[in-house]
Design an enzyme around this catalytic site. Structure first.
Site, PDB file in Angstrom:
ATOM      1  N   ARG A  76      -0.744  22.100  83.952  1.00 44.33           N
ATOM      2  CA  ARG A  76      -1.177  23.477  83.657  1.00 44.33           C
ATOM      3  C   ARG A  76      -2.634  23.706  84.064  1.00 44.33           C
ATOM      4  NH1 ARG A  76      -2.082  26.416  78.163  1.00 44.33           N
ATOM      5  NH2 ARG A  76      -1.649  28.582  78.744  1.00 44.33           N
TER       6      ARG A  76
ATOM      7  N   HIS B  61      -4.093  26.922  86.179  1.00 43.19           N
ATOM      8  CA  HIS B  61      -5.130  27.833  85.668  1.00 43.19           C
ATOM      9  C   HIS B  61      -6.403  27.741  86.495  1.00 43.19           C
ATOM     10  CE1 HIS B  61      -3.510  29.133  81.519  1.00 43.19           C
ATOM     11  NE2 HIS B  61      -2.516  28.839  82.327  1.00 43.19           N
TER      12      HIS B  61
ATOM     13  N   ASP C  22     -10.888  25.362  92.643  1.00 41.01           N
ATOM     14  CA  ASP C  22     -12.277  24.932  92.818  1.00 41.01           C
ATOM     15  C   ASP C  22     -12.836  24.278  91.552  1.00 41.01           C
ATOM     16  OD1 ASP C  22     -12.411  27.050  91.110  1.00 41.01           O
ATOM     17  OD2 ASP C  22     -13.844  28.224  92.262  1.00 41.01           O
TER      18      ASP C  22
ATOM     19  N   SER D 265     -13.234  25.415  88.753  1.00 38.86           N
ATOM     20  CA  SER D 265     -14.047  26.317  87.913  1.00 38.86           C
ATOM     21  C   SER D 265     -13.601  26.235  86.453  1.00 38.86           C
ATOM     22  CB  SER D 265     -13.964  27.755  88.425  1.00 38.86           C
ATOM     23  OG  SER D 265     -12.617  28.170  88.504  1.00 38.86           O
TER      24      SER D 265
ATOM     25  N   ASN E 201      -6.856  30.624  78.113  1.00 43.85           N
ATOM     26  CA  ASN E 201      -7.293  29.217  78.073  1.00 43.85           C
ATOM     27  C   ASN E 201      -7.736  28.747  76.689  1.00 43.85           C
ATOM     28  OD1 ASN E 201      -6.905  29.252  80.820  1.00 43.85           O
ATOM     29  ND2 ASN E 201      -9.062  29.556  81.330  1.00 43.85           N
TER      30      ASN E 201
ATOM     31  N   HIS F 166       7.734  24.974  83.270  1.00 39.68           N
ATOM     32  CA  HIS F 166       8.002  25.100  81.832  1.00 39.68           C
ATOM     33  C   HIS F 166       9.215  24.265  81.398  1.00 39.68           C
ATOM     34  CE1 HIS F 166       5.526  29.060  81.308  1.00 39.68           C
ATOM     35  NE2 HIS F 166       4.790  28.015  81.621  1.00 39.68           N
TER      36      HIS F 166
ATOM     37  N   THR G 240      14.705  19.200  76.522  1.00 41.17           N
ATOM     38  CA  THR G 240      14.022  18.008  77.055  1.00 41.17           C
ATOM     39  C   THR G 240      12.594  18.343  77.494  1.00 41.17           C
ATOM     40  OG1 THR G 240      14.959  18.466  79.247  1.00 41.17           O
ATOM     41  CG2 THR G 240      16.150  16.875  77.879  1.00 41.17           C
TER      42      THR G 240
ATOM     43  N   ASP H  84      13.140  18.161  84.450  1.00 41.35           N
ATOM     44  CA  ASP H  84      14.486  18.361  84.989  1.00 41.35           C
ATOM     45  C   ASP H  84      14.710  19.854  85.245  1.00 41.35           C
ATOM     46  OD1 ASP H  84      14.696  19.440  82.456  1.00 41.35           O
ATOM     47  OD2 ASP H  84      15.655  17.676  81.607  1.00 41.35           O
TER      48      ASP H  84
END
Ligand code: HEM
Length: 321
Positions: free
Chosen positions: A62, A66, A74, A76, A94, A193, A241, A246
């Site tokens: 993740r 983001h 970069d 950031s 965040n 996800h 899971t 998967d």
């Protein structure tokens, strides 16, 4: 309206051209001579982190997303706030949500010992995301390298460009299009996800308001997240899971068991249905498309050449504030 659409299409073309022109400057061999052990160092830390806490694999994946959606890949997102600087960590998507920063610190410290001032934090995020997916049972791919690190961050852009879980399909599509990612990429990347967790606060609206949700799933979630209960209780994004990369995420969507409103948005529009069905039927098609889309996402406006810097510490710029 026509003039606005015209201007928008010119803007998109320019953005795409920029993305395509920098693409050529990234290469899988970037550290072959300057730091041949770089990839192994990152992978070893990823493996250890996942052994300590499986969820960290999801958290690392993740972080790369983001990072890339705000002014390009970069690093950031890694900059800490200080007395004179506000970074992206406190942006709405965040704050109290992104995790894994300490793992990146370990990677960077090891890399600085082995090859000082060589490996960028932005590349660390790209490698770690790839390795996390692989070590949780997903596909692998050749990761493009050579990004440099920003000296600054953009909280406003983080609030604007990282999609919210309440987003509908139009917003999701346009958020992805804004960084050169297609509708197919959106559906493939959302398959991330299949691992990790979300807090009640991110799906409460869905379980107390949405109609497009499996009734028994909604009941189960309402028990976990009572209306006035804690917003921080966790639920696997893939209910079955959450630690395995998967294609159950897509199977869940078919039976209206997407956890986030934004997840379920991928499966009730005619346009999206064939892609969700395809990925739910054939895991190798999902893996293939996910890998391709991750490479594309990793190429969003990287800093190359003399732009940016190679941070010595991922949480702060080398430039004194
Ligand atoms: C399509 C739009 C997306 C939306 C609206 C969205 C939203 C969210 C939200 C709300 C959470 C839970 C955060 C929390 O509870 O604090 C989450 C978790 C997560 N997201 Fe997304 N996301 C999207 C796309 C992506 C993409 C493209 C990736 C990666 C390629 C990704 C990877 C993850 C992972 C792995 C987690 C679990 C993290 C963990 O357990 O620490 N997401 N996302």
């Amino acid at each position: 309206m026509a003039a606005l659409l015209f201007k928008l299409s010119i803007l998109c073309t320019i953005v795409l051209k920029i993305i395509l022109s920098v693409e050529a400057q990234l290469s899988p061999d970037h550290y072959s001579y300057s730091c041949p052990q770089a990839l192994q160092i990152v992978e070893d830390v990823v493996v250890e982190a996942i052994q300590n806490e499986t969820r960290l694999g999801a958290s690392l994946l993740r972080l790369h997303f983001h990072d890339c959606f705000v002014n390009g890949c970069d690093a950031s997102v890694l900059l800490d706030d200080n007395a004179t600087f506000t970074g992206e960590k406190t942006a709405f998507p965040n704050n109290h949500s992104l995790r894994g920063f300490h793992v990146v610190d370990v990677m960077k410290a090891e890399l600085e010992k082995a090859c000082p001032n060589v490996v960028s934090c932005a590349d660390i995020l790209a490698i770690a995301a790839r390795d996390a997916v692989y070590h949780l049972g997903g596909p692998t791919w050749e990761v493009q390298l050579g990004r440099r690190d920003s000296t600054t961050a953009n909280k406003t852009a983080a609030n604007l460009f990282i999609p919210a879980p309440s987003s509908n399909i139009t917003i999701l599509t346009s958020n992805f299009a804004a960084v050169g990612l297609s509708f197919h990429d959106l559906v493939a990347l959302s398959g991330a996800h299949t691992i990790g967790f979300a807090r009640c606060t991110t799906f409460k609206q869905r379980i107390y308001g949405d109609v497009d949700i499996n009734p028994s799933f909604a009941n189960f979630l309402r028990n976990k997240c009572p209306r006035n209960g804690s917003d921080n209780v966790l639920q696997g994004l893939d209910v079955k899971t959450p630690s395995h990369f998967d294609n159950l995420y897509y199977k869940n969507l078919l039976v209206k068991k997407g956890l986030l409103h934004s997840d379920q948005e991928l499966y009730h529009t005619d346009e999206a249905d064939p892609i969700v069905r395809k990925f739910s039927r054939d895991v190798s098609k999902f893996y293939n498309s996910f890998a391709k889309a991750m490479i594309k996402m990793g190429e969003i406006s990287p800093l190359v050449g003399n732009n940016g810097e190679i941070r010595r510490h991922c949480r702060r710029s080398n430039k004194k504030p």
